[in-house]
Scaffold this active site. Structure first.
Site, short mmCIF file in Angstrom:
data_model
loop_
_atom_site.label_atom_id
_atom_site.label_comp_id
_atom_site.label_asym_id
_atom_site.label_seq_id
_atom_site.Cartn_x
_atom_site.Cartn_y
_atom_site.Cartn_z
N ASP A 92 8.59 -10.59 -11.06
CA ASP A 92 8.16 -9.85 -9.87
C ASP A 92 7.98 -10.80 -8.69
O ASP A 92 7.88 -12.02 -8.85
CB ASP A 92 6.84 -9.13 -10.19
CG ASP A 92 6.63 -7.87 -9.36
OD1 ASP A 92 7.32 -7.69 -8.35
OD2 ASP A 92 5.75 -7.06 -9.74
N ASP A 143 9.15 1.33 -6.97
CA ASP A 143 7.87 1.74 -7.56
C ASP A 143 7.68 3.25 -7.43
O ASP A 143 6.74 3.81 -7.99
CB ASP A 143 6.71 1.03 -6.85
CG ASP A 143 6.50 -0.37 -7.40
OD1 ASP A 143 7.04 -0.68 -8.47
OD2 ASP A 143 5.80 -1.16 -6.74
#
Ligand code: DGJ
Length: 735
Positions: A486, A556
């Site tokens: 990430d 997301d």
């Protein structure tokens, strides 16, 4: 046959590809390489004839119908965006070069042309690279800049390539824009006299714009018809693509590293290799252009590492392999992506060995193949305010380390995966307390935090080596088959005070070069570990990172209806198999929308299927339905992940969105459709298929009904319809 044809007498080159070609030649005084043509196939005679007319190039120039520079150095009467700006030690800030040689070589299924140019007075040399592949219409272009002089040369702009469109048309630019939870939204604008700049200045690829474009003449091309020129950059840092029209009306798009705040001092003897800017021409509309991008990436990009063929930083030397090698990919094809479970939406930071094990049991029950523990597993990480940088298991949550959980996951028949964010540090961490100078910062300026974190200065060799050693240690000590990498904030205060006066602006490119070196080193040392690129959702998706990871986290935003539009944009350039998509809970945590489980599955099944919901709250009927749908996905997975994608209806413009995936041998087609609540009688319950054999018959595996290919393509397939948000999965087999 793919190849490079060089007409030595005329000094022109023709790149011959599957169904398109690309041509250029030297100006009469050999002081420039002039672009001549990019489009549908052309006989060699046409190239020779154009070049053979004396003075032809310059004649065209004076008429305003330029044969423009292939690679544009700033200098002389050049006013449009250059690809190269250099400053020499004596203050000269213009490049003036001559052609100095060429080489053509074969690398397996690829053919590479190298064209050398040398500055007339200084030791600056540039090699232009062109790589084309058997069976494809993609041209990869990049450049290497070499300083063979005795004094440093400061590069102020160094783009990878410049793409010229054919003259005399009005052009439409299509590109992908977005934001967090709204990535890859397709948009368009006409190219007028004003310069258009697509870019990221954030140090990473970014959510706002993605390094890809299409240009089509007169804005008339469609999903299924018309000419399309397209380009995509293989770079995961700050980038730019400039699209503009010259005063003479020629449209070009050049791109590569963003020159904002950037400079590179090229030392004597140093070579700087720029990233690949790939381009393609398609005569079959946007759909055909996408399928070409997908097939080419599957064959030549995914997992292949660096695109620029010349040396990259040698650091770090990879450690010897520690994990068993992944099973060899079938016939050059990348592996199929596993069905994974990710715990983020279910548990957030509240990770514990038992909690994860209970989720793992249910995940295994519904057919998950890889269980990924997201954020929250490492020391001090109970929220986003602490812990980043301290990559050891939290002693409270995992008193016996990760091994007991890994063993439980493996005993359930799944691989174990783990989330990391190695380029970041929380000020509240042991790492930052020990090395406050390891982050980008300026003297006397605030270190701006985002999500309570700062960016590690990966341009520093010691920091980059620490990241490599830490991750290598984590992967060596634990049997981790999947890493989610990430990157949750962009750069700010991009300073490196210790290097003041010594070209600290190179951090923009050095960070990414070292990131790539770390990933390449880890992949070499741990060939059994797959990687996923994530950056606060889909903020790091590009051809550069796709050479190093098996898949990317798309967004997301896991609301399945929102995902339909995100996925439609994503697949304009990137293939379904890298498009990670989770089925999450209803109502969705972000939008509050309630959607049927089958709908959520049918949307996620359009890419690399994952599950991200809190399975402990799913009832027995939901778990059983999930297990059925996961099993179905595994059956259709080869077609979804390796087939040709036809976007047969767009939810942006039609009441139904639909994608068809066709197996390479045409034996099987899978159609996924999704529709929103009907409005004002707008419901459309029929979609027309594409790419089938007109005369063949196809059996619908669900109903047993037989259809003629021509009928499926001309009349269409009836959809069941009904419900506020409905979806369908149709499987057709050629009889
Ligand atoms: C952002 C990612 O996009 C999410 O999936 C999740 O991994 C969080 N970061 C964790 O902090």
């Amino acid at each position: 046959m793919t190849g490079v044809w060089h007409d030595e007498r005329e000094q022109s080159w023709l790149l011959e590809m599957r169904s398109s070609c690309y041509a250029f030649g030297l100006a009469d005084d050999a002081a420039a390489v002039r672009h001549w043509y990019w489009g549908p196939e052309l006989p060699r005679a046409a190239v020779a004839a154009a070049r053979a007319v004396p003075g032809r190039w310059e004649e065209h120039l004076s008429l305003g119908r330029e044969f423009p520079d292939e690679y544009v150095p700033w200098g002389g009467l050049r006013y449009d965006e250059p690809t190269l700006r250099a400053e020499f030690a004596d203050g000269t800030r213009a490049v003036q070069w001559r052609y100095s040689g060429q080489r053509v070589s074969r690398e397996g299924e690829a053919c590479v042309l190298e064209l050398d140019l040398a500055d007339a007075a200084y030791g600056l040399q540039v090699t232009l690279y062109y790589r084309i592949y058997d069976g494809f219409d993609v041209v990869e272009r990049w450049a290497a800049i070499r300083n063979r002089g005795a004094r440093p040369v400061v590069l102020r702009e160094a783009l990878s390539a410049n793409w010229w469109m054919p003259p005399g048309r009005r052009w439409r630019l299509r590109y992908l824009h977005g934001g967090w939870a709204a990535e890859t939204q397709l948009t368009e604008t006409l190219v007028g006299p004003a310069t258009l700049v697509l870019e990221s200045r954030r140090g990473t690829t970014g959510h706002h714009l993605n390094p890809w474009f299409t240009l089509d003449p007169d804005g008339t091309s469609t999903e299924t018809s018309g000419e399309v020129w397209s380009g995509a950059l293989a770079w995961s840092g700050s980038w730019k693509i400039v699209c503009e029209s010259t005063p003479a009306g020629r449209v070009h798009a050049c791109g590569g590293w963003n020159d904002f705040d950037w400079a590179h001092e090229l030392a004597p003897g140093e070579d700087l290799v720029l990233p690949v800017f790939a381009g393609l021409y398609s005569g079959g509309g946007f759909g055909a252009a996408s399928r070409e991008w997908h097939a080419w990436q599957r064959a030549h990009v995914l997992g292949r590492g660096e695109r620029s063929a010349v040396a990259r930083p040698a650091w770090p030397a990879p450690a010897p392999p520690t994990s068993p090698a992944a099973p060899a990919a079938a016939a050059g094809q990348p592996e199929l992506q596993p069905v994974l479970y990710n715990s983020w939406e279910a548990t957030g930071f509240a990770v514990s060995e038992d909690g994860q094990a209970r989720l793992a049991e249910l995940a295994a029950q519904i057919g998950v193949e890889c269980f990924v523990v997201d954020d929250g597993w490492f020391a001090g990480r109970n929220n986003d305010r602490a812990g980043l940088g301290d990559w050891t298991p939290d002693p409270v949550k995992f008193p016996r380390g990760l091994t007991p959980l890994i063993e439980r996951v493996q005993a359930l028949g799944m691989r174990f995966g783990l989330w990391v964010e190695p380029e970041m540090v929380n000020p509240d961490s042991d790492l930052y307390r020990a090395h406050p100078d390891w982050v980008y910062h300026f003297a006397n300026r605030t270190r701006t935090q985002r999500r309570n974190q700062l960016v590690l200065n990966l341009a520093r060799p010691d920091v980059a080596e620490w990241v490599f050693r830490t991750l290598d240690g984590l992967l060596s000590a634990n049997d981790i088959g999947f890493v989610k990498w990430d990157m949750n904030r962009p750069f700010s205060e991009p300073g490196w005070p210790e290097q003041a006066g010594r070209n600290p602006e190179r951090i923009w490119t050095e960070h990414v070069r070292n990131l790539y070196a770390i990933l390449d080193g880890l992949r070499a040392a741990h060939p059994g570990t797959d990687f996923e690129s994530c950056s606060g959702g889909g903020g790091r998706v590009d051809l550069g990172i796709l050479g190093r990871v098996q898949q990317v986290w798309t967004s997301d935003n896991t609301d399945a209806w929102d995902r339909v539009a995100i996925q439609e944009g994503f697949t304009q350039v990137y293939p379904a198999q890298v498009m990670a998509a989770w089925v999450t809970d209803s109502p969705n945590f972000l939008t509050g929308r309630r959607l049927p489980l089958s709908f959520r599955f049918h949307v996620a099944m359009a890419g690399a299927l994952g599950i991200g919901g809190d399975l402990l709250r799913w009832d027995a009927a939901e778990l059983a339905e999930a297990a059925r749908l996961v099993a179905t996905y595994k059956e259709i997975r080869p077609v979804i992940q390796r087939g040709s994608l036809y976007r047969i209806a767009s939810a942006r413009t039609d009441p139904v969105g639909a994608s068809e995936y066709l197996a390479a041998d045409g034996s099987e087609a899978v159609v996924l459709c999704w529709w929103s609540p009907a409005q004002l009688g707008s419901r459309l319950f029929r979609v027309r298929l594409a790419g089938l054999d007109r005369d063949a018959r196809y059996t619908d595996a669900g109903t047993g009904a037989e259809h003629l290919g021509a009928a499926l393509m001309n009349v269409g397939l009836d959809l069941p319809g009904g419900g506020d948000f409905g979806s369908a999965l149709v499987r057709l087999r050629r009889c």
